[in-house]
Design a protein around this motif. Structure first.
Motif, PDB file in Angstrom:
ATOM      1  N   ALA A   1      15.883  -3.147  14.588  1.00 55.72           N
ATOM      2  CA  ALA A   1      16.293  -3.509  13.221  1.00 55.72           C
ATOM      3  C   ALA A   1      15.272  -4.510  12.680  1.00 55.72           C
ATOM      4  CB  ALA A   1      17.694  -4.098  13.228  1.00 55.72           C
ATOM      5  N   TYR A   2      14.205  -3.965  12.108  1.00 55.90           N
ATOM      6  CA  TYR A   2      13.103  -4.843  11.706  1.00 55.90           C
ATOM      7  C   TYR A   2      13.234  -5.354  10.278  1.00 55.90           C
ATOM      8  CZ  TYR A   2      10.817  -0.911   9.233  1.00 55.90           C
ATOM      9  OH  TYR A   2      10.499   0.130   8.376  1.00 55.90           O
ATOM     10  N   ARG A   3      14.177  -4.813   9.520  1.00 59.62           N
ATOM     11  CA  ARG A   3      14.416  -5.304   8.156  1.00 59.62           C
ATOM     12  C   ARG A   3      15.895  -5.095   7.820  1.00 59.62           C
ATOM     13  NH1 ARG A   3      10.562  -5.346   4.099  1.00 59.62           N
ATOM     14  NH2 ARG A   3       9.045  -5.450   5.794  1.00 59.62           N
ATOM     15  N   CYS A   4      16.568  -6.146   7.389  1.00 61.10           N
ATOM     16  CA  CYS A   4      17.998  -6.062   7.086  1.00 61.10           C
ATOM     17  C   CYS A   4      18.215  -5.677   5.628  1.00 61.10           C
ATOM     18  CB  CYS A   4      18.689  -7.384   7.369  1.00 61.10           C
ATOM     19  SG  CYS A   4      18.708  -7.832   9.111  1.00 61.10           S
ATOM     20  N   GLY A   5      19.306  -4.949   5.379  1.00 56.82           N
ATOM     21  CA  GLY A   5      19.562  -4.455   4.035  1.00 56.82           C
ATOM     22  C   GLY A   5      20.158  -5.459   3.087  1.00 56.82           C
ATOM     23  N   ASP A   6      20.866  -6.460   3.619  1.00 60.24           N
ATOM     24  CA  ASP A   6      21.524  -7.410   2.714  1.00 60.24           C
ATOM     25  C   ASP A   6      21.226  -8.853   3.076  1.00 60.24           C
ATOM     26  OD1 ASP A   6      22.906  -7.588   5.056  1.00 60.24           O
ATOM     27  OD2 ASP A   6      24.904  -7.474   4.161  1.00 60.24           O
TER      28      ASP A   6
ATOM     29  N   TYR B   1       2.127   1.090   4.931  1.00 62.78           N
ATOM     30  CA  TYR B   1       2.726   2.360   4.538  1.00 62.78           C
ATOM     31  C   TYR B   1       4.245   2.225   4.549  1.00 62.78           C
ATOM     32  CZ  TYR B   1       2.918   2.738   9.681  1.00 62.78           C
ATOM     33  OH  TYR B   1       3.107   2.500  11.020  1.00 62.78           O
ATOM     34  N   LEU B   2       4.906   3.151   3.856  1.00 61.36           N
ATOM     35  CA  LEU B   2       6.350   3.251   3.923  1.00 61.36           C
ATOM     36  C   LEU B   2       6.718   4.123   5.117  1.00 61.36           C
ATOM     37  CD1 LEU B   2       7.456   3.772   0.200  1.00 61.36           C
ATOM     38  CD2 LEU B   2       7.538   1.673   1.546  1.00 61.36           C
ATOM     39  N   ALA B   3       7.572   3.618   5.992  1.00 65.98           N
ATOM     40  CA  ALA B   3       8.033   4.431   7.113  1.00 65.98           C
ATOM     41  C   ALA B   3       9.090   5.432   6.679  1.00 65.98           C
ATOM     42  CB  ALA B   3       8.578   3.533   8.218  1.00 65.98           C
ATOM     43  N   SER B   4       9.738   5.164   5.544  1.00 65.24           N
ATOM     44  CA  SER B   4      10.737   6.075   4.991  1.00 65.24           C
ATOM     45  C   SER B   4      10.080   7.102   4.090  1.00 65.24           C
ATOM     46  CB  SER B   4      11.777   5.285   4.183  1.00 65.24           C
ATOM     47  OG  SER B   4      12.550   6.139   3.357  1.00 65.24           O
ATOM     48  N   GLY B   5      10.608   8.332   4.121  1.00 64.64           N
ATOM     49  CA  GLY B   5      10.116   9.371   3.216  1.00 64.64           C
ATOM     50  C   GLY B   5      10.841   9.399   1.897  1.00 64.64           C
TER      51      GLY B   5
ATOM     52  N   ASN C   1      12.188   3.877   0.263  1.00 64.33           N
ATOM     53  CA  ASN C   1      12.885   2.622   0.521  1.00 64.33           C
ATOM     54  C   ASN C   1      11.880   1.495   0.734  1.00 64.33           C
ATOM     55  OD1 ASN C   1      14.445   0.474   1.491  1.00 64.33           O
ATOM     56  ND2 ASN C   1      15.856   1.835   2.553  1.00 64.33           N
ATOM     57  N   PRO C   2      11.848   0.492  -0.177  1.00 64.84           N
ATOM     58  CA  PRO C   2      10.828  -0.564  -0.040  1.00 64.84           C
ATOM     59  C   PRO C   2      11.016  -1.406   1.213  1.00 64.84           C
ATOM     60  CG  PRO C   2      12.425  -1.129  -1.742  1.00 64.84           C
ATOM     61  CD  PRO C   2      12.714   0.275  -1.349  1.00 64.84           C
ATOM     62  N   LEU C   3      12.250  -1.473   1.747  1.00 61.43           N
ATOM     63  CA  LEU C   3      12.475  -2.262   2.956  1.00 61.43           C
ATOM     64  C   LEU C   3      11.814  -1.639   4.176  1.00 61.43           C
ATOM     65  CD1 LEU C   3      16.217  -3.395   2.740  1.00 61.43           C
ATOM     66  CD2 LEU C   3      14.164  -4.687   2.158  1.00 61.43           C
ATOM     67  N   SER C   4      11.466  -0.353   4.092  1.00 55.24           N
ATOM     68  CA  SER C   4      10.883   0.321   5.253  1.00 55.24           C
ATOM     69  C   SER C   4       9.399   0.048   5.410  1.00 55.24           C
ATOM     70  CB  SER C   4      11.105   1.834   5.142  1.00 55.24           C
ATOM     71  OG  SER C   4      10.236   2.412   4.174  1.00 55.24           O
ATOM     72  N   ARG C   5       8.807  -0.715   4.509  1.00 52.99           N
ATOM     73  CA  ARG C   5       7.348  -0.869   4.535  1.00 52.99           C
ATOM     74  C   ARG C   5       6.872  -1.536   5.807  1.00 52.99           C
ATOM     75  NH1 ARG C   5       3.219   0.035   1.618  1.00 52.99           N
ATOM     76  NH2 ARG C   5       4.502   0.697  -0.159  1.00 52.99           N
ATOM     77  N   GLN C   6       5.867  -0.892   6.412  1.00 47.43           N
ATOM     78  CA  GLN C   6       5.141  -1.449   7.541  1.00 47.43           C
ATOM     79  C   GLN C   6       3.851  -2.055   7.004  1.00 47.43           C
ATOM     80  OE1 GLN C   6       5.362  -1.840  11.060  1.00 47.43           O
ATOM     81  NE2 GLN C   6       3.477  -2.941  10.600  1.00 47.43           N
ATOM     82  N   SER C   7       3.645  -3.333   7.266  1.00 45.63           N
ATOM     83  CA  SER C   7       2.435  -3.992   6.769  1.00 45.63           C
ATOM     84  C   SER C   7       1.216  -3.539   7.560  1.00 45.63           C
ATOM     85  CB  SER C   7       2.591  -5.507   6.850  1.00 45.63           C
ATOM     86  OG  SER C   7       2.825  -5.902   8.190  1.00 45.63           O
ATOM     87  N   LYS C   8       0.042  -3.820   7.032  1.00 44.91           N
ATOM     88  CA  LYS C   8      -1.198  -3.428   7.698  1.00 44.91           C
ATOM     89  C   LYS C   8      -1.293  -4.127   9.056  1.00 44.91           C
ATOM     90  CE  LYS C   8      -3.847  -7.011   5.292  1.00 44.91           C
ATOM     91  NZ  LYS C   8      -4.948  -7.272   4.345  1.00 44.91           N
ATOM     92  N   TYR C   9      -2.010  -3.483   9.969  1.00 46.22           N
ATOM     93  CA  TYR C   9      -2.113  -4.063  11.302  1.00 46.22           C
ATOM     94  C   TYR C   9      -3.406  -3.629  11.976  1.00 46.22           C
ATOM     95  CZ  TYR C   9      -0.543   0.534  12.978  1.00 46.22           C
ATOM     96  OH  TYR C   9      -0.435   1.878  13.228  1.00 46.22           O
TER      97      TYR C   9
ATOM     98  N   VAL D   1      24.088  -1.794  -1.751  1.00 39.51           N
ATOM     99  CA  VAL D   1      23.567  -2.600  -0.645  1.00 39.51           C
ATOM    100  C   VAL D   1      22.724  -1.682   0.233  1.00 39.51           C
ATOM    101  CG1 VAL D   1      24.123  -3.975   1.394  1.00 39.51           C
ATOM    102  CG2 VAL D   1      25.521  -4.172  -0.671  1.00 39.51           C
ATOM    103  N   LYS D   2      21.497  -2.056   0.470  1.00 40.30           N
ATOM    104  CA  LYS D   2      20.584  -1.203   1.243  1.00 40.30           C
ATOM    105  C   LYS D   2      20.970  -1.194   2.722  1.00 40.30           C
ATOM    106  CE  LYS D   2      16.637  -1.822  -1.851  1.00 40.30           C
ATOM    107  NZ  LYS D   2      17.421  -2.593  -2.866  1.00 40.30           N
ATOM    108  N   ALA D   3      20.662  -0.093   3.376  1.00 42.78           N
ATOM    109  CA  ALA D   3      20.905   0.033   4.806  1.00 42.78           C
ATOM    110  C   ALA D   3      19.886  -0.777   5.594  1.00 42.78           C
ATOM    111  CB  ALA D   3      20.829   1.501   5.223  1.00 42.78           C
ATOM    112  N   ASP D   4      20.280  -1.214   6.775  1.00 46.73           N
ATOM    113  CA  ASP D   4      19.318  -1.818   7.692  1.00 46.73           C
ATOM    114  C   ASP D   4      18.276  -0.780   8.079  1.00 46.73           C
ATOM    115  OD1 ASP D   4      20.928  -4.039   7.609  1.00 46.73           O
ATOM    116  OD2 ASP D   4      21.824  -3.716   9.584  1.00 46.73           O
ATOM    117  N   GLN D   5      17.042  -1.226   8.238  1.00 46.81           N
ATOM    118  CA  GLN D   5      15.961  -0.325   8.609  1.00 46.81           C
ATOM    119  C   GLN D   5      15.705  -0.417  10.112  1.00 46.81           C
ATOM    120  OE1 GLN D   5      14.345   1.839   6.041  1.00 46.81           O
ATOM    121  NE2 GLN D   5      16.427   1.182   5.561  1.00 46.81           N
TER     122      GLN D   5
END
Length: 830
Positions: free
Chosen positions: A304-309, A743-747, A750-758, A808-812
């Motif tokens: 759970a790398y990003r919480c929805g609420d 990139y967005l991990a979600s298709g 969902n902005p919460l799904s974004r994986q930052s550069k690495y 309320v967004k879902a946890d990612q």
């Protein structure tokens, strides 16, 4: 460690470093390199790279295909022991390891297949020793004792199996050797406390018959991820009591934390090979393999790398974070004791077994080569998972979810080819493929806080059960003609015709009486409780390539390509009581690709520099995309149109006068977006202000939005060097980095799904005998210990209010990759 993109790109350009298509032995058995004389050692320079991208042995610089080749030496040096580890060498390729569904999300150039549907074949196909493996569960296979790996990018219609719309990972295992030899390799990985023992024995049985036997065993005393969880309660009521007019008294069961260190893998693999060459024209190679692996948690890498609420999980109150930490609980032991496919103590697990056999026959006459590939493959996968993936107890008002599954796959295929070898300007290849498949699927879900004391034996605590199968049959014919218009100008054109049928069945044979308002029972009076589908697909996939080679060291090519992947059936879907057409929900259309590619390949500076560039643009019609509706625990395979376009540059520099030095790398730009997805589902909790306001049915317009796991920029940069030490020893090292933009991990945007550069960093150092008789190595991977995800699902039972201002967004929950690993390895040859 954070390295700006500009630094990586400028560094790569200035060093003009190389393609990961590393130097490779031309023989399949990849024997140890023969000692070189002093002059050869001093000269250095590039080695030849042989690939089989067009089913014939050719130099990588002569084949008009964008291909990254990995040699047997590089496989060993960089510990490429699984499909996932190929991604470090081919940065445009991504693998997301999933617990259920197809088991994987393989993505290349931004195009891939979602992991949640077991019925989807991968857009990126895996081919092993010429046989097609299109199932995502292939990532559970451990690959070892290899001769080479080739990553072919873009649509592939003619040369590999059933077709592949995004690319092919072609794996060739090692063949018997002409002389008796063997190897034993032992290793210990510190982070997971993993022991590994591997070896092979190879040689001739007679003048015409050779054998090779290889095996690998691994055992973890620890794991890569920490499971931080407390005991939770699962409270249920007896539906039989409720329906009889009783109160349905609640019963509480305790679920203990799952294994603290995951995955705790134990794996055994073996492969036997017989190669018969009665004449110099005929070769028969038979390979048989067996693989068994078990882990202590099927969803061990779900984070759970990003919480929805906010900052804490909606399920259990733990903090969300980008770390190698999960929060999962076993099934209550008293429930598991009678639950189908559960362990008696309720512990989570995944057990994968596979067996296969491949027979390759080749007859090589003066002007005609005939070949045959016969393959049988079988696998079985069983698991018990905490299928909310971050366990929550009944006290949180949501309740936990567990499930068990037993699924099997078997396939038989026969491929025949004829390839002319005329001295004149005209040559051709023709072939046919037949494949017969069957998938069987059973799943049992525990959720909702209900039981049934009147249920059939073993079903008392089952909330809903699924049973499904798909039988498939494919026939394809294909051919290609090549014509040398001029000695240095060649035109090639070909086509594949495919005829495919799939007969599928799905039902929910048992549902707790209290959930019949959600799950449609197989005896439902509306007549929709059993879904049977017969699908028939036909397709023509043509392609054409023009190749110009003005000098031996320069090739320019342009290609028009198409490809096709059949539609299918979502065996693990849901027949919802709210659906009026469950057949349409569970079936999906074929995926098709069409586009163009141009490139040049050059060998420069007196064979010291290899520099290749490819530009491409491909349209995808009916790209198969899975949507998971997390609040109601349902998913559906949808289709959308998309495009991927970009440019790739890769290069390798091996200077004369410095033998053993190799600098390599790549820069890749890719823009992968939806071109037509006007009524896409909203992601969980998406509000009208965020675009969820179309058709009054929780829809959004994703046209122009990026695809999942599709970074605009990727690249890699590395250096390897090997030098003699004294008269009989040598020392080598390698350092390799990989870069990915965000990139967005979600298709589904969902902005919460974004994986930052690495940036990740791998390195290794080795010391051993000059003749490779023995070696000690230290191999480190992801030394920056960077956490990143290569796929995502919305947290089940999280998020809500989709399409309303109160959403309320879902946890990612991301598919996390491996943390920093360091392995000590000792190799002895004899």
């Amino acid at each position: 460690m954070r390295v700006p993109k500009s630094v990586l790109l400028v560094s790569t350009a200035l060093t003009m470093v190389a393609s990961p298509a590393m130097a490779q032995d031309t023989s399949a058995e990849a024997p140890a390199a023969a000692p070189q004389d002093d002059a050869a050692q001093q000269k250095g320079g590039l080695n030849e790279i042989i690939v089989t991208a067009r089913k014939r042995q050719e130099s990588v610089q002569d084949v008009p295909v964008a291909v990254t080749a990995i040699s047997a030496e590089q496989i060993a040096t960089r510990d490429v022991t699984s499909v996932e580890k190929i991604t470090a060498i081919a940065p445009q390729f991504s693998v997301g390891r999933a617990s259920n569904g197809s088991g994987a999300q393989l993505t290349l150039r931004g195009i891939g297949s979602s992991s949640t549907s077991i019925g989807i074949e991968q857009s990126v196909a895996v081919v092993v020793d010429g046989a097609y493996y299109g199932q995502g569960r292939v990532i559970n296979e451990g690959f070892f004792d290899l001769a080479r790996v080739e990553v072919l990018k873009g649509p592939q219609a003619l040369f590999f199996g059933k077709n592949a719309t995004a690319g092919v990972i072609s794996i060739t295992t090692a063949d018997p050797t002409d002389k008796f030899e063997g190897m034993v390799k032992g290793g210990y990985e510190i982070k997971s406390q993993q022991y590994r023992l591997e070896g092979y024995l190879s040689g001739p049985i007679s003048d015409t018959l050779g054998f090779r036997l290889a095996a690998r065993y691994t055992k973890m005393d620890g794991g890569y991820y920490r499971n931080v969880a407390d005991p939770i309660n699962y409270t249920e009521i007896d539906s039989a009591s409720v329906l009889a007019g009783g109160a349905g008294d609640a019963t509480t069961h305790v679920a203990q934390p799952a294994a603290r260190k995951a995955p705790g893998e134990e794996e055994f693999l073996t492969r036997a090979t017989l190669k018969w060459e009665p004449t110099d024209r005929f070769t028969a190679t038979l390979k048989g393999s067996f693989d068994q692996s078990t882990v202590n948690n099927s969803s061990w890498n779900y984070v759970a790398y990003r919480c929805g609420d906010g900052d804490t999980s909606q399920l259990n109150g733990y903090a969300c974070g980008k770390d190698f930490v999960t929060h999962q609980n076993n099934m209550p032991a008293d429930i598991a004791a009678t639950y189908p496919y559960a362990k008696k103590d309720g512990s989570l697990y995944n057990k994968y077994r596979s067996a296969g056999g491949t027979l390759n026959l080749t007859y090589d006459a003066d002007q005609l080569q005939l070949s045959s590939v016969t393959n049988y493959q079988w696998n079985n996968n069983r698991w018990a998972c905490a299928c909310d993936f971050q366990s929550g107890g009944s006290e949180n008002g949501i309740g936990p979810t567990w499930a068990t599954e037993n699924s099997s796959w078997k396939a038989f295929s026969q491929e025949l080819r004829a390839l002319t070898q005329f001295d004149g300007p005209f040559n051709m290849m023709v072939g046919m493929l037949y494949q017969k498949t069957r998938r069987d699927f059973d799943q049992f879900v525990l959720t909702g806080g209900v039981s049934n004391s009147d249920a059939p034996e073993g079903y008392e605590y089952v909330t809903t059960a699924k049973s499904s199968f798909t039988k498939g049959e494919t026939m394809a014919v294909f051919g290609q003609m090549t014509y040398k218009i001029l000695p240095d100008l060649e035109l090639a054109g070909g086509v594949r015709y495919t005829d495919e049928t799939k007969n599928s069945f799905f039902t929910q044979p048992y549902n707790n009486p209290l959930v019949l308002g959600i799950f449609r029972d197989q005896n439902d009076p509306d007549g929709l409780g059993e879904v049977a589908a017969r699908q028939h697909f036909t397709n023509w996939s043509p392609e054409a390539t023009l190749t110009w080679k003005p000098t031996p060291d320069l090739m320019v090519y342009g290609a028009y390509k198409t490809a096709y992947k059949s539609g299918g059936f979502s065996n693990g879907g849901i027949n919802s009581k709210f659906s009026s057409d469950p057949t349409a929900d569970l079936t999906f259309d074929p995926e098709k690709a069409e586009g163009f590619e141009i490139g040049f390949k050059s060998t420069l500076l007196d064979r010291q520099l290899r520099f290749n560039v490819t530009a491409f643009t491909y349209k995808y019609r009916n790209l198969q995309v899975d949507f998971f509706n997390s609040p109601i625990f349902a998913f559906q395979t949808l289709t959308a149109d998309a495009r991927t376009k970009g440019i790739e540059a890769e290069f390798e520099f091996a200077p004369n006068g410095i033998a053993g030095l190799d600098i390599h790398g790549s820069i890749n730009y890719d823009k992968a977006t939806y071109t037509d997805f006007p009524l896409a589902p909203c992601y969980a909790g998406q509000t009208p202000a965020e675009g969820c306001n179309l058709s009054g049915n929780s829809r959004q317009n994703l046209t122009g939005a990026p695809l999942s796991v599709a970074p605009r920029w990727t690249g890699n940069l590395g250096i390897g060097y090997e030098v003699s030490v004294g008269s009989a020893s040598k020392l080598g090292f390698n350092v390799d980095s990989k870069y990915s933009a965000s990139y967005l991990a979600s298709g589904f945007g969902n902005p919460l799904s974004r994986q930052s550069k690495y940036v990740t960093l791998d390195a290794g150092i080795r010391f051993g005998a000059e003749d490779d008789n023995w070696q000690i190595a230290l191999i480190g991977k992801n030394l920056t210990n960077r956490f990143y995800v290569t796929g995502v699902v919305d947290g089940p039972s999280t998020g809500g209010g989709t399409g309303t201002a109160a959403g309320v967004k879902a946890d990612q929950l991301g598919f996390g990759t491996l943390p920093r690993t360091v392995m000590v390895e000792v190799t002895k040859r004899f």
